[in-house]
Design an enzyme around this catalytic site. Structure first.
Site, short mmCIF file in Angstrom:
data_model
loop_
_atom_site.label_atom_id
_atom_site.label_comp_id
_atom_site.label_asym_id
_atom_site.label_seq_id
_atom_site.Cartn_x
_atom_site.Cartn_y
_atom_site.Cartn_z
N ASP A 129 -30.68 -0.68 -14.97
CA ASP A 129 -30.94 0.72 -15.28
C ASP A 129 -30.69 1.56 -14.02
O ASP A 129 -30.28 1.04 -12.99
CB ASP A 129 -32.38 0.90 -15.80
CG ASP A 129 -32.46 1.98 -16.87
OD1 ASP A 129 -32.05 3.11 -16.57
OD2 ASP A 129 -32.92 1.70 -17.99
N HIS A 196 -27.21 5.12 -17.81
CA HIS A 196 -28.26 4.41 -17.06
C HIS A 196 -27.62 3.50 -16.01
O HIS A 196 -28.02 2.35 -15.84
CB HIS A 196 -29.17 3.62 -18.01
CG HIS A 196 -30.11 4.50 -18.78
ND1 HIS A 196 -31.28 4.98 -18.26
CD2 HIS A 196 -30.03 5.00 -20.04
CE1 HIS A 196 -31.90 5.73 -19.17
NE2 HIS A 196 -31.16 5.76 -20.25
N GLU A 260 -28.50 7.40 -24.00
CA GLU A 260 -28.60 8.49 -23.03
C GLU A 260 -27.46 8.48 -22.01
O GLU A 260 -27.71 8.42 -20.80
CB GLU A 260 -29.95 8.40 -22.32
CG GLU A 260 -31.11 8.53 -23.31
CD GLU A 260 -32.48 8.38 -22.68
OE1 GLU A 260 -33.41 9.07 -23.12
OE2 GLU A 260 -32.64 7.56 -21.74
C1 TNX Z 1 -35.76 6.52 -23.29
S1 TNX Z 1 -35.49 4.36 -25.38
C2 TNX Z 1 -35.07 5.41 -22.84
C3 TNX Z 1 -35.60 4.64 -21.71
C4 TNX Z 1 -36.91 5.19 -21.23
C5 TNX Z 1 -37.74 5.59 -22.43
C6 TNX Z 1 -39.17 5.94 -22.16
C7 TNX Z 1 -34.14 4.30 -24.69
C8 TNX Z 1 -33.10 3.60 -25.40
N1 TNX Z 1 -33.99 4.89 -23.48
O1 TNX Z 1 -34.64 4.59 -20.69
O2 TNX Z 1 -37.55 4.23 -20.47
O3 TNX Z 1 -37.09 6.68 -23.04
O4 TNX Z 1 -39.35 6.94 -21.22
#
Ligand code: TNX
Length: 497
Positions: A129, A196, A260
């Site tokens: 990440d 990420h 994301e």
């Molecule tokens: C979103 S859930 C994310 C994570 C974070 C989480 C909680 C997801 C697929 N991605 O990178 O840890 O929110 O804050």
């Protein structure tokens, strides 16, 4: 009350009489029976104890049930019964984020034991990440030397001074994999591309669109540091990393992340723009799907399929061979993916996220699970593989907190994924869980106290406010707003085309 078993079996027929536990330990007769469903078993407690099963998982599951009955029925007698059991969903998973905070091999094993006790059969290991890269890759030593460390940690209002890091060596990975294999648990490693990716780019900045140097992130939230999805060099890196990863994990599935991933860099990268034109891709969402499809195609030669977070289906051109893991957003996209022949794992964040506070996600909320996905064709419902509970660890600094967040909610999700849909009495679940928490305590896994499981409405609101106050500084709120704007822009790309 029912038998003290979680997840509750499909069919329990109580028979007359009791079985007295013999002094010298119980003797079980096993019978292999190929007519029994995968992972399923038949357990008969009568004059003796008989377990019938088709596969090794079925045998283990029968033993897990028997252990709970023997330990938690009063005295030295257990009621005679006949249990026919098999899981409702084949995917019953638990995800652990070992990046935001690092957990030792021993801690991971304890968590796996706790999950397996409730017949969960997938360990999804989040290994990379923005805040760190956590798996040894021989060909790219800087992932460990640079990418696995951050100078300090600054999640929301939690500030932790001092360098933080950690990496699992290939031997550590083999140890976890073997441990899971013994327990019939599949390990799915998650290696995040294209978003990420800050830790990757801190180690190898030339894998991004502009090559600017970045540092391993010290904070949470969404980062714009994506890898360049159109360059040969990046693709070569992805393939080389994955070819070391596939060797370590005997399972058939690899998680590619894909959540994301802001499109900012790709929109400004001449190479990405050229690539899109050359391949008839109308927008950056399609570009991400195209990238995922290429990586999935590469994995195919190793006999592996890819899983991605549901953000990755937004371009509508993701191959149905790639499984989507739903966590947030437009559920219609998931229905569309299923109707095309795709598969999904359900990890709805308001229901199954274990990092949420108990005010946000009460035990009864997790226990309710989900009914159906609207719009899915009946013949495509089999593509809903099951349930997984993610545990993100921005705010979880140690094992005790991990256990607190996970239980009892993980057990509630495990029951939802295994037991008949008609089983909806959460109070009964809680009563059984209270008995079984003694087994968890033996592993050093201490659940959240009962007063938090289902709080009154005002207390839940207060608790949720406390959570957000803790999680978000003013700066985080600004970043969050920027992210919302970005998502609106993404939706616009889509509408314009
Ligand atoms: C979103 S859930 C994310 C994570 C974070 C989480 C909680 C997801 C697929 N991605 O990178 O840890 O929110 O804050």
């Amino acid at each position: 009350m029912k038998l003290p078993v979680i997840p509750y079996p499909q069919q329990v027929r109580q028979l007359d009489g009791v079985y007295r536990l013999p002094e010298g330990g119980i003797h079980v007769t096993y019978r292999q029976d190929d007519t029994i469903a995968p992972e399923g078993y038949r357990l008969t407690v009568g004059a003796g104890i008989l377990i019938a099963h088709a596969d090794r998982a079925g045998k283990l599951n029968a033993e897990r049930t028997l252990r709970q009955i023997v330990r938690h029925c009063a005295g030295r007698e257990i009621p005679c019964c006949e249990i026919h059991d098999a899981p409702r969903c084949r995917h019953r998973g638990f995800m652990l984020d070992c990046v935001r905070h690092f957990f030792t091999v021993e801690e991971i094993k304890r968590m796996i034991d706790a999950m397996a006790m409730f017949k969960m059969n997938v360990f999804h290991w989040h290994l990379t990440d923005d805040q760190g890269w956590r798996i040894q890759i021989d060909r790219y030593p800087l992932l460990t030397e640079v990418g696995s460390k951050r100078p300090y940690s600054d999640f929301g209002r939690d500030y932790e001074p001092g360098e933080y890091g950690g990496v699992y060596t290939k031997d550590d990975v083999r140890e976890i994999v073997a441990y899971c294999e013994e327990r019939c648990v599949e390990v799915i490693p998650e290696i995040e591309f294209p978003g990420h990716a800050t830790a990757i780019l801190a180690a190898y900045p030339d894998l991004s669109c502009d090559g600017h140097p970045v540092q391993v992130s010290t904070r949470g939230g969404v980062h714009t540091n994506t890898i360049c999805v159109s360059s040969e060099k990046t693709m070569e890196f992805v393939k080389n990393v994955l070819s070391e990863v596939v060797e370590l994990f005997p399972g058939k599935r690899i998680h590619l992340g894909g959540d994301e991933a802001p499109k900012d860099h790709w929109m400004n990268c001449p190479h990405c723009q050229e690539y899109m034109k050359a391949h008839g891709l109308k927008n950056a969402l399609e570009l991400q799907c195209d990238f995922t499809n290429r990586v999935a195609e590469f994995l195919k030669q190793y006999g592996k399929t890819a899983i991605v977070w549901s953000d990755s289906i937004k371009g509508h051109n993701l191959s149905p061979e790639v499984t989507s893991q739903y966590w947030v957003g437009d559920i219609d996209l998931t229905a569309e993916h299923l109707n095309k022949g795709g598969r999904t794992i359900m990890s709805t964040c308001g229901t199954f996220y274990l990092d949420m506070s108990y005010g946000q996600t009460a035990v009864s909320t997790t226990y309710k699970g989900f009914e159906t996905i609207p719009g899915v064709l009946p013949e495509r419902e089999a593509g809903i593989l099951g349930i997984e509970t993610p545990l993100w660890t921005e705010f979880i600094q140690n094992f005790d907190r991990l256990a607190f967040q996970a239980f009892p909610r993980a057990a509630a999700a495990a029951e939802r994924a295994w037991s008949p849909a008609e089983l909806t009495d959460v109070e009964d679940f809680k009563a059984r869980f209270k008995l079984l928490s003694a087994d968890l305590a033996e592993l050093g896994v201490v659940p959240a106290p009962e007063k938090l499981w289902d709080m009154s409405k005002p207390r839940r609101i207060w608790d949720a406010l406390k959570y957000w106050h803790h999680a978000m500084t003013r700066d985080d709120i600004q970043k969050f707003i920027a992210q919302m704007k970005r998502e609106r822009k993404e939706a616009e790309y889509e509408r314009e085309n």
